[in-house]
Design an enzyme around this catalytic site. Structure first.
Site, PDB file in Angstrom:
ATOM      1  N   ARG A 149      79.728  16.880   2.676  1.00  0.00           N
ATOM      2  CA  ARG A 149      79.530  18.313   3.859  1.00  0.00           C
ATOM      3  C   ARG A 149      81.229  18.783   3.853  1.00  0.00           C
ATOM      4  NH1 ARG A 149      77.263  15.499   9.095  1.00  0.00           N
ATOM      5  NH2 ARG A 149      77.955  17.732   9.905  1.00  0.00           N
ATOM      6  N   LYS A 179      83.503  23.423  12.097  1.00  0.00           N
ATOM      7  CA  LYS A 179      83.034  22.030  12.833  1.00  0.00           C
ATOM      8  C   LYS A 179      83.492  20.468  12.377  1.00  0.00           C
ATOM      9  CE  LYS A 179      78.343  21.248  11.033  1.00  0.00           C
ATOM     10  NZ  LYS A 179      77.525  21.568  12.240  1.00  0.00           N
ATOM     11  N   HIS A 180      84.157  19.838  12.947  1.00  0.00           N
ATOM     12  CA  HIS A 180      84.102  19.252  13.982  1.00  0.00           C
ATOM     13  C   HIS A 180      85.896  19.062  14.958  1.00  0.00           C
ATOM     14  CE1 HIS A 180      80.758  17.584  11.826  1.00  0.00           C
ATOM     15  NE2 HIS A 180      79.788  18.110  13.441  1.00  0.00           N
ATOM     16  N   HIS A 192      77.442   9.758  15.650  1.00  0.00           N
ATOM     17  CA  HIS A 192      75.481   9.775  15.985  1.00  0.00           C
ATOM     18  C   HIS A 192      75.415   8.446  16.354  1.00  0.00           C
ATOM     19  CE1 HIS A 192      75.513  12.682  13.052  1.00  0.00           C
ATOM     20  NE2 HIS A 192      74.952  13.642  13.605  1.00  0.00           N
ATOM     21  N   ASP A 261      79.165  19.409  20.583  1.00  0.00           N
ATOM     22  CA  ASP A 261      78.200  18.496  20.129  1.00  0.00           C
ATOM     23  C   ASP A 261      77.101  18.046  20.768  1.00  0.00           C
ATOM     24  OD1 ASP A 261      77.091  17.794  18.056  1.00  0.00           O
ATOM     25  OD2 ASP A 261      78.637  17.040  16.545  1.00  0.00           O
TER      26      ASP A 261
END
Length: 352
Positions: A149, A179-180, A192, A261
């Protein structure tokens, strides 16, 4: 005054909460939450999509329930792209832009603009206002959740590619969200499911990871802080840290929207309940908090936050993220020569 009994003027101002919807169509509970005066945005996921007609119907229904509400999605390309079928271009992972940069920076910048334009054009044709992109995290090679990413390991390349990507988004009338902040790429843990801890000094982080936020300047519309603790700077994750968000506002000079977030992620658990985390994020300086994948927590948050949560200044910033100008229909978009050329260029990256 109870939030449910605010004046029409107060109710129409975007609130500081972004929440999701359960499925492919709005339920009565979805509509009730979207109408709530503290709601200012709706985020969509892959579970909210089967085809373009259904997606367009859903976004229209959301806007019928709450005109002007911000509709967003995580739609970066690569493995983080919520809509991939029924004509949506399967965009390349951002790392491919970085690899092209190493060979030909000018070609990479041109390709990044094309990717941004295709991404935004297709979403806008379906009623979506904002994608949470670009990822500005540096690729240190150890983070599975960031991985491909990330655009590049060099902050200069990240800033230049992100600027080009943002230009493509803007050409289609869409804002952006980096982000982030200040950087999630150095730690291996996934926020997560864990609470990542980055032991580096403030000086090291500012000198590398935070540089793209500084260099992008006014071209950055919004920022999402990381659910990462940097104990050399603060005991709280960046999104709940007044120190980090003050650095973003005052040292870096960022004037756009700050999103938390997702408060249902494990990385937010250190702040307590979802309502505790929302209060902490807003008090630290976030303009809008996200609560996803947990309708019960969303209901609790809407019931427990004070009716005056969120400032007029934050509401004005959020309004500024709404898509600009009219968007062509999907059929008209397919006939647009600029879109056709940009799509061909974006697709050529996947053949690398």
């Amino acid at each position: 005054m109870n939030a449910a009994h605010q004046s029409p003027v107060a109710r129409n101002r975007p609130g500081p909460v972004m929440l999701d919807v359960v499925g492919l169509t709005l339920t009565e509970d979805d509509a009730r939450r979207i109408r709530h005066p503290l709601t200012g945005g709706v985020i969509l996921f892959a579970r909210n999509f089967t085809d373009r007609a259904q997606l367009c119907s859903l976004t229209r229904a959301i806007h019928d329930v709450r005109p002007g509400v911000l509709i967003a999605v995580d739609h970066e390309g690569g493995r983080v792209q919520r809509f991939r079928t029924d004509g949506f271009t399967h965009l390349p992972p951002m790392r491919l832009l970085g690899q092209l940069w190493d060979e030909d920076p000018e070609a990479a910048a041109r390709a990044a603009t094309a990717v941004g334009f295709v991404l935004a054009s297709e979403l806008r044709a379906c009623g979506v206002d904002l994608s949470f992109t670009p990822v500005l995290d540096l690729d240190y090679g150890g983070s599975g959740v960031i991985g491909d990413r990330a655009l590049h390991h060099d902050p200069r390349a990240v800033a230049q590619l992100a600027k080009s990507l943002n230009h493509g988004l803007a050409l289609a009338g869409m804002a952006n969200c980096g982000k982030h902040f200040p950087g999630h790429g150095y730690v291996a843990a996934d926020s997560h499911v864990a609470v990542p801890v980055d032991e580096r000094s403030l000086e090291d982080i500012i000198a590398r990871d935070a540089k793209p936020y500084d260099w992008l300047g006014m071209s950055l519309s919004a920022v999402m802080p990381a659910h990462v603790i940097y104990p050399q700077v603060d005991s709280q994750p960046a999104g709940f840290s007044r120190r980090w968000l003050t650095i973003l506002r005052e040292q870096i000079g960022f004037q756009g929207v700050i999103f938390s977030d997702d408060l249902s992620m494990e990385g937010a658990s250190v702040a307590g309940t979802a309502t505790d985390a929302a209060r902490a994020a807003l008090n630290a300086g976030c303009d809008m908090v996200l609560i996803c994948n947990s309708p019960d927590k969303a209901d609790q948050l809407l019931a427990q936050l004070p009716a005056d949560a969120g400032s007029a200044e934050s509401a004005a910033r959020i309004d500024g993220l709404l898509a600009r100008g009219g968007a062509p229909t999907w059929d008209a978009l397919q006939q647009d020569a600029r879109y056709q050329a940009a799509r061909a260029l974006a697709l050529s990256l996947r053949a690398m």
